[in-house]
Design a protein around this motif. Structure first.
Motif, short mmCIF file in Angstrom:
data_model
loop_
_atom_site.label_atom_id
_atom_site.label_comp_id
_atom_site.label_asym_id
_atom_site.label_seq_id
_atom_site.Cartn_x
_atom_site.Cartn_y
_atom_site.Cartn_z
N LEU A 231 0.82 -1.20 0.00
CA LEU A 231 0.00 0.00 0.00
C LEU A 231 0.86 1.26 0.00
N ILE A 232 2.06 1.17 0.57
CA ILE A 232 2.98 2.32 0.54
C ILE A 232 3.32 2.68 -0.89
N THR A 233 3.57 1.66 -1.71
CA THR A 233 3.89 1.90 -3.11
C THR A 233 2.73 2.57 -3.84
N VAL A 234 1.53 2.06 -3.63
CA VAL A 234 0.36 2.63 -4.29
C VAL A 234 0.14 4.07 -3.86
N LEU A 235 0.27 4.34 -2.56
CA LEU A 235 0.08 5.70 -2.07
C LEU A 235 1.11 6.64 -2.65
N GLY A 236 2.36 6.18 -2.73
CA GLY A 236 3.41 7.02 -3.30
C GLY A 236 3.15 7.35 -4.75
N LEU A 237 2.80 6.34 -5.54
CA LEU A 237 2.52 6.56 -6.95
C LEU A 237 1.31 7.46 -7.15
N GLN A 238 0.26 7.24 -6.36
CA GLN A 238 -0.96 8.00 -6.54
C GLN A 238 -0.84 9.43 -6.02
N LEU A 239 0.05 9.67 -5.05
CA LEU A 239 0.25 11.04 -4.58
C LEU A 239 0.83 11.90 -5.69
N GLY A 240 1.77 11.33 -6.45
CA GLY A 240 2.29 12.06 -7.60
C GLY A 240 1.23 12.27 -8.66
N ALA A 241 0.38 11.25 -8.87
CA ALA A 241 -0.69 11.38 -9.86
C ALA A 241 -1.73 12.40 -9.43
N LEU A 242 -1.92 12.57 -8.12
CA LEU A 242 -2.88 13.57 -7.64
C LEU A 242 -2.50 14.97 -8.10
N LEU A 243 -1.20 15.26 -8.11
CA LEU A 243 -0.77 16.59 -8.53
C LEU A 243 -1.05 16.82 -10.01
N GLY A 244 -0.89 15.75 -10.81
CA GLY A 244 -1.22 15.88 -12.23
C GLY A 244 -2.72 15.95 -12.45
N GLY A 245 -3.47 15.14 -11.72
CA GLY A 245 -4.92 15.16 -11.85
C GLY A 245 -5.56 16.40 -11.29
N ALA A 246 -4.82 17.13 -10.45
CA ALA A 246 -5.36 18.35 -9.86
C ALA A 246 -5.58 19.45 -10.91
N VAL A 247 -4.96 19.32 -12.07
CA VAL A 247 -5.11 20.35 -13.11
C VAL A 247 -6.58 20.50 -13.48
N ILE A 248 -7.24 19.38 -13.79
CA ILE A 248 -8.66 19.42 -14.19
C ILE A 248 -9.53 19.88 -13.04
N THR A 249 -9.28 19.35 -11.85
CA THR A 249 -10.11 19.70 -10.69
C THR A 249 -9.97 21.18 -10.35
N GLU A 250 -8.77 21.71 -10.43
CA GLU A 250 -8.56 23.12 -10.11
C GLU A 250 -9.27 24.03 -11.11
N VAL A 251 -9.31 23.62 -12.37
CA VAL A 251 -10.01 24.42 -13.37
C VAL A 251 -11.51 24.39 -13.12
N VAL A 252 -12.04 23.21 -12.79
CA VAL A 252 -13.49 23.08 -12.55
C VAL A 252 -13.93 23.94 -11.37
N PHE A 253 -13.13 23.94 -10.30
CA PHE A 253 -13.52 24.66 -9.08
C PHE A 253 -12.83 26.02 -8.94
N SER A 254 -12.15 26.47 -9.99
CA SER A 254 -11.41 27.75 -9.94
C SER A 254 -10.50 27.79 -8.72
N TRP A 255 -9.82 26.69 -8.47
CA TRP A 255 -8.91 26.59 -7.33
C TRP A 255 -7.56 27.19 -7.73
N PRO A 256 -7.07 28.19 -7.01
CA PRO A 256 -5.88 28.94 -7.45
C PRO A 256 -4.57 28.20 -7.19
N GLY A 257 -4.39 27.09 -7.88
CA GLY A 257 -3.19 26.30 -7.70
C GLY A 257 -2.36 26.22 -8.96
N ILE A 258 -1.43 25.27 -8.97
CA ILE A 258 -0.52 25.09 -10.10
C ILE A 258 -1.30 24.68 -11.36
N GLY A 259 -2.34 23.87 -11.19
CA GLY A 259 -3.11 23.41 -12.35
C GLY A 259 -3.77 24.55 -13.09
N GLN A 260 -4.42 25.44 -12.35
CA GLN A 260 -5.08 26.57 -13.00
C GLN A 260 -4.05 27.52 -13.61
#
Length: 309
Positions: A231-260
């Motif tokens: 589970l440590i491996t999965v969490l590590g891999l998915q934490l990095g993927a969360l930052l990439g997936g945050a691009v779409i989510t930040e645009v949808v919610f106008s979240w002022p992060g790296i994605g937007q």
């Protein structure tokens, strides 16, 4: 352990260099002229040429790449073509919002996945197990760009419980975190189930039961604790993927992060900022994966000794 650490760090350095070059070249191959975006279509050719020279866009591509890598070695990502502010300064302003969203999404995923995965493993073959499987399939199948607007329509516009967009307190974090964490929760719950089922068949679990330990203590203390390694491996891999997936989510919610900031910079053809955003996301992914490898190697001596490779 020293050789294992050195090999992982060298591999990460090679990946970082490759990502930096690839990001630079891809950004410059994208159609569109930043000079035209800045000055507008009605600008005179002389003004366009003067601005292109001032920004250094008239130089050969390899020269620009060399200058970019030299600046990167000095932690200098250049200056925004649009705002004329240092790229590092822009990233530093937006990074806390993205980290906050990623950690909140990770917390949501853990709070959902671990109880659901444990319940599915303990109640294997029952309706609880099938419900957990259905949730996992649904979570992986539903894209963020659809789930986000649906949550806004239901909980923001319909019920009025949460803000529609923006970053204004804890309440504005709930819907973006649910949107981003749902897919991870689905994947993680199945991993928890699979890892726990494998562990529950071990001899030391039967020994713990024979000693009269309660079922809760056997599952949560002996079973889940020993199932954490994959589970440590999965969490590590998915934490990095969360930052990439945050691009779409930040645009949808106008979240002022790296994605937007990335999307805004792409629309403006602001090469240095786009390069900085994509490079930051890539470096974070590489750093998290490298750290996961090191933790895995520390936890399991067979990995760092190369046994089984």
């Amino acid at each position: 352990m020293g050789y294992f650490l050195l090999s992982r760090l060298l591999s990460a350095a090679v990946v970082v260099l490759g990502v930096a070059c690839l990001v630079f070249l891809l950004i410059h191959f994208i159609p569109g002229d930043p000079v035209e975006v800045i000055l507008g279509e009605g600008a005179r050719p002389a003004d366009r040429e003067a601005l292109r020279q001032a920004l250094g866009l008239d130089r050969p591509l390899l020269v620009q790449l060399s200058q970019f890598l030299q600046g990167l070695a000095q932690l200098d990502l250049g200056t925004s073509l649009y705002s004329q502010r240092p790229v590092m300064e822009l990233l530093a302003e937006r990074l806390p919002a993205t980290v906050e969203l990623a950690l909140a999404a990770l917390l949501v995923a853990i709070l959902i996945a671990f109880p659901l995965g444990v319940l599915a493993a303990v109640r294997r073959g029952t309706i609880w197990d099938r419900a957990a499987s259905a949730f996992a399939l649904l979570g992986v199948s539903v894209p963020n760009f659809w789930l986000g607007p649906m949550l806004i329509l239901i909980f923001s516009i319909g019920l009025g419980w949460f803000p529609v967009s923006g970053r204004a307190g804890l309440s504005s974090l709930v819907l973006p975190a649910l949107t981003l964490g749902s897919a991870l929760a689905a994947i993680l719950s199945r991993m928890v189930r699979a890892a726990l089922l494998e562990v529950l068949g071990e001899d030391y679990i039967r020994t713990a039961k024979a000693k009269g330990l309660s079922a809760r203590r056997v599952i949560w203390w002996h079973g889940l604790r020993n199932a954490l390694l994959p589970l440590i491996t999965v969490l590590g891999l998915q934490l990095g993927a969360l930052l990439g997936g945050a691009v779409i989510t930040e645009v949808v919610f106008s979240w002022p992060g790296i994605g937007q900031l990335t999307i805004e910079s792409i629309q403006r053809r602001d090469y240095p900022v786009v390069q900085g955003c994509v490079l930051l996301i890539s470096l974070t992914y590489v750093a998290v994966n490298t750290l996961t490898d090191l933790i895995y190697g520390w936890a399991d001596p067979r990995v760092r000794l190369g046994i089984g490779e």
